[in-house]
Write a protein that holds these residues in place. Structure first.
Motif, mmCIF file in Angstrom:
data_model
loop_
_atom_site.group_PDB
_atom_site.id
_atom_site.type_symbol
_atom_site.label_atom_id
_atom_site.label_comp_id
_atom_site.label_asym_id
_atom_site.label_seq_id
_atom_site.Cartn_x
_atom_site.Cartn_y
_atom_site.Cartn_z
ATOM 1 N N VAL A 26 0.839 -1.203 0.000
ATOM 2 C CA VAL A 26 0.000 0.000 0.000
ATOM 3 C C VAL A 26 0.870 1.248 0.000
ATOM 4 C CG1 VAL A 26 -1.655 1.325 1.381
ATOM 5 C CG2 VAL A 26 -1.966 -1.129 1.074
ATOM 6 N N GLN A 27 1.901 1.264 0.829
ATOM 7 C CA GLN A 27 2.786 2.424 0.878
ATOM 8 C C GLN A 27 3.521 2.627 -0.442
ATOM 9 O OE1 GLN A 27 5.196 1.532 4.305
ATOM 10 N NE2 GLN A 27 3.933 2.799 5.636
ATOM 11 N N PHE A 29 2.459 1.664 -3.415
ATOM 12 C CA PHE A 29 1.469 2.109 -4.397
ATOM 13 C C PHE A 29 1.187 3.600 -4.259
ATOM 14 C CE2 PHE A 29 -2.987 2.938 -5.508
ATOM 15 C CZ PHE A 29 -2.942 2.644 -6.864
ATOM 16 N N VAL A 30 0.986 4.064 -3.040
ATOM 17 C CA VAL A 30 0.721 5.488 -2.819
ATOM 18 C C VAL A 30 1.904 6.335 -3.273
ATOM 19 C CG1 VAL A 30 0.352 7.237 -1.019
ATOM 20 C CG2 VAL A 30 -0.959 5.125 -0.991
ATOM 21 N N LEU A 31 3.119 5.875 -2.968
ATOM 22 C CA LEU A 31 4.312 6.602 -3.399
ATOM 23 C C LEU A 31 4.405 6.646 -4.921
ATOM 24 C CD1 LEU A 31 6.977 8.037 -2.659
ATOM 25 C CD2 LEU A 31 8.050 5.787 -2.746
ATOM 26 N N GLN A 33 1.965 6.492 -7.085
ATOM 27 C CA GLN A 33 0.940 7.387 -7.609
ATOM 28 C C GLN A 33 1.341 8.849 -7.433
ATOM 29 O OE1 GLN A 33 -1.776 6.416 -9.393
ATOM 30 N NE2 GLN A 33 -0.768 4.432 -9.220
ATOM 31 N N ARG A 34 1.925 9.177 -6.296
ATOM 32 C CA ARG A 34 2.386 10.552 -6.074
ATOM 33 C C ARG A 34 3.509 10.922 -7.036
ATOM 34 N NH1 ARG A 34 -0.137 13.599 -2.125
ATOM 35 N NH2 ARG A 34 -0.927 12.301 -0.467
ATOM 36 N N GLU A 52 6.569 9.890 2.725
ATOM 37 C CA GLU A 52 6.217 8.545 2.277
ATOM 38 C C GLU A 52 7.461 7.666 2.137
ATOM 39 O OE1 GLU A 52 3.959 9.567 -1.135
ATOM 40 O OE2 GLU A 52 2.207 10.047 0.061
#
Length: 95
Positions: A26-27, A29-31, A33-34, A52
């Motif tokens: 999850v971490q 993926f978020v990174l 996307q950012r 992140e």
């Protein structure tokens, strides 16, 4: 004593697997996307990127510490026995 030590080691391995299979993806993926957003819109300021990265690195360090502790508990050396045995038993045996 060996059974309790190995049970604690297995619990630590389970927590490390949970962190690596649930939290870490999850971490990442978020990174990602950012980072895609920062490349798509180069004028925007992405202030959360270092936070992140810090979260991912600290999660990896947490997994590593759990696995090292699991190895120590699995081997059940004298240090681990000292941690798991009550202090009152050692004073009674010495007397």
């Amino acid at each position: 004593m060996l059974l309790v030590s190995r049970a604690i080691a297995l619990l630590q391995i389970i927590v490390a697997l949970n962190d690596s299979l649930v939290n870490l993806p999850v971490q990442v993926f978020v990174l990602s996307q950012r980072m895609k957003l920062s490349h798509a819109f180069p004028g925007t300021h992405m202030a959360l990127l270092p936070i992140e990265w810090t979260g991912i690195i600290s999660n990896l360090a947490h997994i590593l510490v759990l696995l090292v502790a699991a190895v120590l508990f699995w081997r059940c050396g004298p240090m681990i026995e000292g941690l798991l045995l009550p202090a009152s038993n050692t004073h009674e045996e010495a007397a």
